[in-house]
Write an enzyme that holds these catalytic residues in place. Structure first.
Site, PDB file in Angstrom:
ATOM      1  CB  SER A  27      -0.946   0.012   1.217  1.00  0.00           C
ATOM      2  OG  SER A  27      -0.248   0.318   2.394  1.00  0.00           O
ATOM      3  CE1 TYR A 178       6.168   6.127  11.617  1.00  0.00           C
ATOM      4  CE2 TYR A 178       6.416   8.507  11.849  1.00  0.00           C
ATOM      5  CZ  TYR A 178       6.315   7.391  11.050  1.00  0.00           C
ATOM      6  OH  TYR A 178       6.377   7.506   9.680  1.00  0.00           O
TER       7      TYR A 178
HETATM    8  N1  LIG Z   1       2.382   8.613   5.663  1.00  0.00           N
HETATM    9  C1  LIG Z   1       3.214   9.584   5.991  1.00  0.00           C
HETATM   10  O1  LIG Z   1       2.817  10.748   6.159  1.00  0.00           O
HETATM   11  C2  LIG Z   1       4.676   9.292   6.207  1.00  0.00           C
HETATM   12  C3  LIG Z   1       5.529  10.362   6.558  1.00  0.00           C
HETATM   13  C4  LIG Z   1       6.880  10.100   6.761  1.00  0.00           C
HETATM   14  C5  LIG Z   1       7.368   8.809   6.598  1.00  0.00           C
HETATM   15  N2  LIG Z   1       6.515   7.787   6.261  1.00  0.00           N
HETATM   16  C6  LIG Z   1       7.084   6.445   6.117  1.00  0.00           C
HETATM   17  O2  LIG Z   1       6.792   5.974   4.815  1.00  0.00           O
HETATM   18  C7  LIG Z   1       6.822   4.534   4.811  1.00  0.00           C
HETATM   19  C8  LIG Z   1       5.596   4.017   4.073  1.00  0.00           C
HETATM   20  O3  LIG Z   1       4.450   4.345   4.841  1.00  0.00           O
HETATM   21  P1  LIG Z   1       3.030   4.694   4.195  1.00  0.00           P
HETATM   22  O4  LIG Z   1       2.687   6.070   4.641  1.00  0.00           O
HETATM   23  O5  LIG Z   1       3.005   4.360   2.755  1.00  0.00           O
HETATM   24  O6  LIG Z   1       2.082   3.709   5.038  1.00  0.00           O
HETATM   25  P2  LIG Z   1       1.230   2.402   4.601  1.00  0.00           P
HETATM   26  O7  LIG Z   1       0.326   2.732   3.473  1.00  0.00           O
HETATM   27  O8  LIG Z   1       0.617   1.940   5.880  1.00  0.00           O
HETATM   28  O9  LIG Z   1       2.334   1.377   4.116  1.00  0.00           O
HETATM   29  C9  LIG Z   1       3.170   0.726   5.037  1.00  0.00           C
HETATM   30  C10 LIG Z   1       3.597  -0.605   4.494  1.00  0.00           C
HETATM   31  O10 LIG Z   1       4.365  -1.279   5.516  1.00  0.00           O
HETATM   32  C11 LIG Z   1       3.782  -2.551   5.781  1.00  0.00           C
HETATM   33  N3  LIG Z   1       3.876  -2.943   7.177  1.00  0.00           N
HETATM   34  C12 LIG Z   1       3.332  -2.336   8.258  1.00  0.00           C
HETATM   35  N4  LIG Z   1       3.571  -3.063   9.373  1.00  0.00           N
HETATM   36  C13 LIG Z   1       4.271  -4.162   8.977  1.00  0.00           C
HETATM   37  C14 LIG Z   1       4.776  -5.293   9.647  1.00  0.00           C
HETATM   38  N5  LIG Z   1       4.582  -5.500  10.964  1.00  0.00           N
HETATM   39  N6  LIG Z   1       5.444  -6.233   8.930  1.00  0.00           N
HETATM   40  C15 LIG Z   1       5.609  -6.084   7.594  1.00  0.00           C
HETATM   41  N7  LIG Z   1       5.122  -5.042   6.905  1.00  0.00           N
HETATM   42  C16 LIG Z   1       4.462  -4.081   7.583  1.00  0.00           C
HETATM   43  C17 LIG Z   1       2.313  -2.366   5.410  1.00  0.00           C
HETATM   44  O11 LIG Z   1       1.706  -3.628   5.217  1.00  0.00           O
HETATM   45  P3  LIG Z   1       0.157  -3.829   5.640  1.00  0.00           P
HETATM   46  O12 LIG Z   1      -0.609  -3.282   4.496  1.00  0.00           O
HETATM   47  O13 LIG Z   1       0.033  -5.286   5.839  1.00  0.00           O
HETATM   48  O14 LIG Z   1      -0.056  -3.051   6.930  1.00  0.00           O
HETATM   49  C18 LIG Z   1       2.418  -1.530   4.156  1.00  0.00           C
HETATM   50  O15 LIG Z   1       2.745  -2.331   3.049  1.00  0.00           O
HETATM   51  C19 LIG Z   1       6.896   4.116   6.279  1.00  0.00           C
HETATM   52  O16 LIG Z   1       8.221   3.759   6.605  1.00  0.00           O
HETATM   53  C20 LIG Z   1       6.491   5.383   7.025  1.00  0.00           C
HETATM   54  O17 LIG Z   1       7.030   5.425   8.336  1.00  0.00           O
HETATM   55  C21 LIG Z   1       5.191   8.000   6.043  1.00  0.00           C
END
Ligand SMILES: NC(=O)c1ccc[n+]([C@@H]2O[C@H](COP(=O)([O-])OP(=O)(O)OC[C@H]3O[C@@H](n4cnc5c(N)ncnc54)[C@H](OP(=O)(O)O)[C@@H]3O)[C@@H](O)[C@H]2O)c1
Length: 296
Positions: A27, A178
């Site tokens: 995702s 976090y």
């Molecule tokens: N969203 C923001 O504003 C933001 C800002 C700064 C940094 N980030 C970073 O960007 C990266 C991507 O996040 P995103 O925003 O795209 O969120 P996301 O849509 O929730 O994607 C996160 C991904 O990590 C996987 N994941 C979560 N927990 C896991 C676990 N226990 N074991 C294996 N896989 C796991 C999820 O799988 P599932 O679908 O199974 O949960 C999903 O594929 C992350 O490292 C996040 O910290 C995000």
């Protein structure tokens, strides 16, 4: 909507013959990163927890000719990163790019095998996966390791990274946990670049992405704040936040673009100075040793 490879200025780069692994590609930012690298010609391996979502992204990658393989692993399980590295090693001994993108926001105080869960999933898992791939010889010469950190990392400092702090959940604060995990991502990148000069290791802030899945387990006030962002009119929203697609640009740039840095932190496809704690070499070394001890 503009593609991440266009935002990153790397649309013309041909990744044919290159193999990449994107964790957390089921995702959000990871999915868009995987699709962009596939459009550029790479063979794309993807990881996630959910088989259905894994099948869906693999189908989309297959349509782009990326010859994908989906690997399922829950990073809450301390052994899963090493198992994932072994599974990847059965498909390639020439991994050109690893994008450590998987990440979670954990609102409840939880531990996995004696370690606070956010630290386990967001830091120890990419640490152990990267090391296992390196030790097994799965990386190609000059391979790139991209770790997705966050601009939230300055909320944490050295005190948050003591053994006691990362193994206890007393006075738990989800946002602080976090931030700590994201400071660990930046320090890990710095130390990895120092220890493994043959790799190109960098990390990034992707942007603020209210539309990703990250916030689903956040506290009500945080979800309310993110929800409010999502209802802003598109032209305003574009100025203050990113879509998962635009947020993939810096990861795509680090995976495919031209730059000289290793051990650096990037934002908007540019090297950016991280917090003072994130530039502390002694802390980076101490975190590495603690992580070796706690990873499995
Ligand atoms: N969203 C923001 O504003 C933001 C800002 C700064 C940094 N980030 C970073 O960007 C990266 C991507 O996040 P995103 O925003 O795209 O969120 P996301 O849509 O929730 O994607 C996160 C991904 O990590 C996987 N994941 C979560 N927990 C896991 C676990 N226990 N074991 C294996 N896989 C796991 C999820 O799988 P599932 O679908 O199974 O949960 C999903 O594929 C992350 O490292 C996040 O910290 C995000």
């Amino acid at each position: 909507m503009t593609r991440p490879e266009a935002i990153a200025g790397v649309s013309g780069v041909d990744l044919a013959g290159r193999t990449v692994l994107v964790t957390g590609a089921t995702s959000g930012v990871g999915r868009e990163t995987a699709l962009a690298l596939a459009r550029m010609g790479a063979r794309v391996f993807v990881h996630g927890r959910d088989r259905e979502a894994g099948r869906a992204v693999a189908t989309a990658l297959d349509d782009l000719g990326a010859d994908p393989v989906f690997f399922r692993a829950d990073f809450a399980n301390p052994e899963s990163p090493v198992d994932l590295a072994a599974a990847v090693g059965e498909h390639t001994d020439r991994l050109d790019v690893l994008v450590n993108n998987a990440g979670a926001y954990v609102d409840e105080p939880r531990r996995s095998d004696g370690v606070e869960l956010t630290f386990r999933v967001n830091h120890l898992a990419p640490f152990a996966l990267t090391r296992a791939l390196s030790e097994s010889g799965a990386f190609a010469e000059g391979a790139r390791v991209v770790t997705v950190a966050s601009a939230v990392h300055p909320r944490a400092d050295a005190g948050d990274l003591s053994r006691e702090a990362v193994t206890s959940v007393g006075d738990y604060d989800g946002l602080q946990a976090y931030a700590r995990s994201k400071l660990a991502n930046v320090l890990f990148t710095r130390e990895l670049a120092r220890r493994e000069p043959d790799l190109r290791a960098n990390c990034c802030h992707p942007g603020l992405v209210p539309g990703s899945g990250l916030w689903r387990d956040a506290s009500l006030p945080i979800r309310a704040g993110v929800g409010l962002l999502s209802v802003l009119p598109a032209p305003v929203l574009e100025r203050v936040a990113d879509s998962p697609r635009s947020a993939a640009a810096t990861s795509v740039f680090l995976a495919a673009g031209e730059y000289a840095e290793s051990g650096a932190y990037f934002s908007d496809c540019e090297p950016t100075t991280p917090s003072p704690a994130a530039r502390d070499d002694e802390l980076a070394g101490a975190l590495w040793e603690l992580s070796e001890d706690l990873a499995a």
